[in-house]
Motif scaffolding. Structure first.
Motif, PDB file in Angstrom:
ATOM      1  N   GLU A   1      -7.421   5.069   2.551  1.00  0.00           N
ATOM      2  CA  GLU A   1      -7.828   6.128   3.026  1.00  0.00           C
ATOM      3  C   GLU A   1      -6.855   6.410   4.116  1.00  0.00           C
ATOM      4  OE1 GLU A   1     -11.450   7.123   6.137  1.00  0.00           O
ATOM      5  OE2 GLU A   1     -11.744   5.430   4.645  1.00  0.00           O
ATOM      6  N   GLY A   2      -6.194   5.556   4.844  1.00  0.00           N
ATOM      7  CA  GLY A   2      -5.590   6.299   6.056  1.00  0.00           C
ATOM      8  C   GLY A   2      -4.079   6.100   5.598  1.00  0.00           C
ATOM      9  N   LEU A   3      -3.588   6.030   4.426  1.00  0.00           N
ATOM     10  CA  LEU A   3      -2.084   6.305   4.077  1.00  0.00           C
ATOM     11  C   LEU A   3      -2.120   7.327   3.150  1.00  0.00           C
ATOM     12  CD1 LEU A   3      -0.611   2.648   3.591  1.00  0.00           C
ATOM     13  CD2 LEU A   3      -0.071   4.150   5.316  1.00  0.00           C
ATOM     14  N   THR A   4      -3.116   7.778   2.514  1.00  0.00           N
ATOM     15  CA  THR A   4      -3.383   8.668   1.598  1.00  0.00           C
ATOM     16  C   THR A   4      -2.677   9.999   2.005  1.00  0.00           C
ATOM     17  OG1 THR A   4      -4.916   7.961   0.231  1.00  0.00           O
ATOM     18  CG2 THR A   4      -4.373  10.105  -0.055  1.00  0.00           C
TER      19      THR A   4
ATOM     20  N   LYS B   1      -5.790  -2.362  -7.467  1.00  0.00           N
ATOM     21  CA  LYS B   1      -6.032  -1.566  -8.724  1.00  0.00           C
ATOM     22  C   LYS B   1      -7.494  -1.031  -9.090  1.00  0.00           C
ATOM     23  CE  LYS B   1      -2.440  -4.255 -11.416  1.00  0.00           C
ATOM     24  NZ  LYS B   1      -2.250  -5.277 -12.507  1.00  0.00           N
ATOM     25  N   LYS B   2      -8.416  -1.690  -8.309  1.00  0.00           N
ATOM     26  CA  LYS B   2      -9.905  -1.146  -8.260  1.00  0.00           C
ATOM     27  C   LYS B   2      -9.839   0.368  -7.875  1.00  0.00           C
ATOM     28  CE  LYS B   2     -12.104  -5.460  -7.622  1.00  0.00           C
ATOM     29  NZ  LYS B   2     -12.948  -6.287  -6.591  1.00  0.00           N
ATOM     30  N   HIS B   3      -8.871   0.832  -6.995  1.00  0.00           N
ATOM     31  CA  HIS B   3      -8.972   2.082  -6.501  1.00  0.00           C
ATOM     32  C   HIS B   3      -7.760   2.817  -7.123  1.00  0.00           C
ATOM     33  CE1 HIS B   3     -11.404   1.295  -2.950  1.00  0.00           C
ATOM     34  NE2 HIS B   3     -10.893   0.093  -3.102  1.00  0.00           N
ATOM     35  N   LEU B   4      -6.532   2.272  -7.687  1.00  0.00           N
ATOM     36  CA  LEU B   4      -5.340   2.878  -8.399  1.00  0.00           C
ATOM     37  C   LEU B   4      -5.058   2.055  -9.539  1.00  0.00           C
ATOM     38  CD1 LEU B   4      -3.137   3.222  -4.958  1.00  0.00           C
ATOM     39  CD2 LEU B   4      -4.719   5.262  -6.148  1.00  0.00           C
ATOM     40  N   PRO B   5      -5.816   2.411 -10.669  1.00  0.00           N
ATOM     41  CA  PRO B   5      -5.948   1.341 -11.859  1.00  0.00           C
ATOM     42  C   PRO B   5      -4.486   1.527 -12.436  1.00  0.00           C
ATOM     43  CG  PRO B   5      -7.726   2.979 -11.861  1.00  0.00           C
ATOM     44  CD  PRO B   5      -7.027   3.450 -10.921  1.00  0.00           C
TER      45      PRO B   5
ATOM     46  N   SER C   1       3.473  11.703   1.347  1.00  0.00           N
ATOM     47  CA  SER C   1       4.833  12.558   1.061  1.00  0.00           C
ATOM     48  C   SER C   1       6.021  12.148   2.063  1.00  0.00           C
ATOM     49  CB  SER C   1       4.655  14.027   1.398  1.00  0.00           C
ATOM     50  OG  SER C   1       4.046  14.013   2.514  1.00  0.00           O
ATOM     51  N   ILE C   2       5.693  11.378   2.750  1.00  0.00           N
ATOM     52  CA  ILE C   2       6.710  10.900   3.862  1.00  0.00           C
ATOM     53  C   ILE C   2       7.690  10.115   3.291  1.00  0.00           C
ATOM     54  CG2 ILE C   2       7.087   9.983   6.259  1.00  0.00           C
ATOM     55  CD1 ILE C   2       4.502  11.177   7.208  1.00  0.00           C
ATOM     56  N   ASP C   3       8.880  10.014   3.508  1.00  0.00           N
ATOM     57  CA  ASP C   3       9.818   8.809   3.068  1.00  0.00           C
ATOM     58  C   ASP C   3       9.844   7.775   4.275  1.00  0.00           C
ATOM     59  OD1 ASP C   3      12.244  11.084   1.794  1.00  0.00           O
ATOM     60  OD2 ASP C   3      10.750  10.071   0.749  1.00  0.00           O
TER      61      ASP C   3
ATOM     62  N   PHE D   1       0.775  -1.073  -0.040  1.00  0.00           N
ATOM     63  CA  PHE D   1      -0.027   0.014   0.010  1.00  0.00           C
ATOM     64  C   PHE D   1       0.893   1.510  -0.090  1.00  0.00           C
ATOM     65  CE2 PHE D   1      -3.048  -3.122   1.564  1.00  0.00           C
ATOM     66  CZ  PHE D   1      -4.181  -2.694   0.901  1.00  0.00           C
ATOM     67  N   HIS D   2       2.027   1.194   0.841  1.00  0.00           N
ATOM     68  CA  HIS D   2       3.087   2.328   0.823  1.00  0.00           C
ATOM     69  C   HIS D   2       3.454   2.575  -0.777  1.00  0.00           C
ATOM     70  CE1 HIS D   2       3.543   2.938   5.351  1.00  0.00           C
ATOM     71  NE2 HIS D   2       3.115   1.740   5.270  1.00  0.00           N
ATOM     72  N   GLU D   3       3.801   1.514  -1.224  1.00  0.00           N
ATOM     73  CA  GLU D   3       4.523   1.780  -2.503  1.00  0.00           C
ATOM     74  C   GLU D   3       3.317   1.997  -3.614  1.00  0.00           C
ATOM     75  OE1 GLU D   3       7.721   1.582  -3.092  1.00  0.00           O
ATOM     76  OE2 GLU D   3       7.912   1.801  -0.923  1.00  0.00           O
ATOM     77  N   ALA D   4       2.342   1.585  -3.357  1.00  0.00           N
ATOM     78  CA  ALA D   4       1.251   1.900  -4.522  1.00  0.00           C
ATOM     79  C   ALA D   4       0.977   3.355  -4.498  1.00  0.00           C
ATOM     80  CB  ALA D   4      -0.020   0.917  -4.184  1.00  0.00           C
TER      81      ALA D   4
END
Length: 321
Positions: free
Chosen positions: A309-312, A257-261, A316-318, A192-195
């Motif tokens: 939703e939680g990570l969006t 992919k349903k959220h981030l094609p 911007s954080i590394d 999720f972080h990488e996506a």
């Protein structure tokens, strides 16, 4: 009256969220957080905190007596992938901390213990599908061996000394609130972080590697639920199977992919593949359902939505893996 609780390993992946949940339930001053290092700002501001090395028997006893502790949640552990790199450190940390807490309970200095086990107690010879509560257990990792051994000692201390120790076998846990902790199922958080950051991810497991997984909120709910259950409902004193969903990297990537094609995934299995291959693909947790009414809430689609939703806001954080 609310119990006085000590959480050991409160800065870890599970411990940090468990601490906040228990403080919300019982009050901030009823829950003492502890770890070998300080936690993040949210944890440190939420209530009392002690720097504590739980392998130090006298230091642990001092904290328990000082705060008049009733319950200990022993969340400190070296997880599967990290323990394979440092076998003796993993064994000593995972076992010595457990013995310290069990012996304090035997001496009636604490009343109740929660100790987490894991699906790592199973091994290559265990039935992989719908793995039953009682089955062949021949773990092939340091982490799994320490957890299986711990289960036997928990049951022994209960039968021999009447120690009220309770345990569940966690599957892989997914959360956006904390960093991965060195486990084989960490891909399900890293992805999720990488996506969100790079729109691509290289997975360290093969695409069709099925493993039991659970959203962290469900794991926290189960932990508090088993500790709150009347003593007569706890029939198993080794550790209860716990289940939610079964997941593969491919299935998870398709949900993302349903959220981030535009998201792409490729696969470069490493040493963690052999660990994953030794674990179950799905778990039968019917004894937990029957004994203390366990039921998971979050399915794959809900988990995916919660993670994105939680990570969006944090993309911007590394992140340091």
């Amino acid at each position: 009256m609310s119990p006085k609780i000590l959480i050991i390993g409160a800065c870890g992946q599970i411990g940090s969220e468990l601490t906040l949940n228990l403080r919300e339930k019982y009050g901030e001053n009823q829950v003492i957080a502890s770890d070998i290092r300080e936690g993040d700002e949210t944890l440190m501001a939420s209530g009392p905190f002690e720097i504590l090395d739980a392998t130090n028997t006298s230091a642990l006893e001092d904290v328990i007596l000082h705060y008049d502790i009733d319950q200990v949640y022993l969340m400190a552990a070296m997880l599967s992938a990290t323990a394979e790199k440092f076998p003796m450190k993993g064994w000593q940390l995972n076992m010595n901390t457990l013995f310290n807490v069990l012996n304090l309970a035997k001496d009636q200095k604490i009343k109740q213990i929660f100790w987490p086990s894991s699906i790592a107690v199973f091994g290559p010879s265990t039935p992989k599908e719908n793995t039953p509560q009682q089955t062949i257990m021949e773990p092939s990792t340091v982490y799994g061996i320490s957890k299986q051994t711990g289960e036997r000692w928990c049951e022994y201390y209960h039968k021999r000394y009447g120690v009220d120790v309770r345990s569940i076998r966690y599957p892989g846990l997914i959360s956006y609130k904390t960093q991965p902790g060195g486990g084989t199922t960490d891909y399900a958080i890293e992805i999720f972080h990488e996506a969100l950051k790079h729109k691509k991810y290289t997975c360290f497991l093969k695409e069709n590697t099925a493993l039991p997984m659970m959203y962290m909120d469900d794991a926290i709910k189960a932990t508090i639920q088993i500790m709150s259950a009347p003593i007569e409902q706890i029939k198993i004193r080794s550790s209860y199977n716990l289940s939610a969903i079964s997941l593969t990297p491919k299935k998870l990537s398709e949900a993302i992919k349903k959220h981030l094609p535009e998201f792409e995934i490729d696969y470069k299995p490493d040493f963690r593949q052999a660990i994953a291959d030794s674990w179950p693909a799905s778990i039968d947790d019917s004894p937990a359902k029957q004994d203390w009414n366990w039921k998971h809430q979050f399915d794959l689609e809900q988990i995916t939505e919660k993670m994105i939703e939680g990570l969006t806001p944090k993309v911007s954080i590394d992140y340091d893996y």
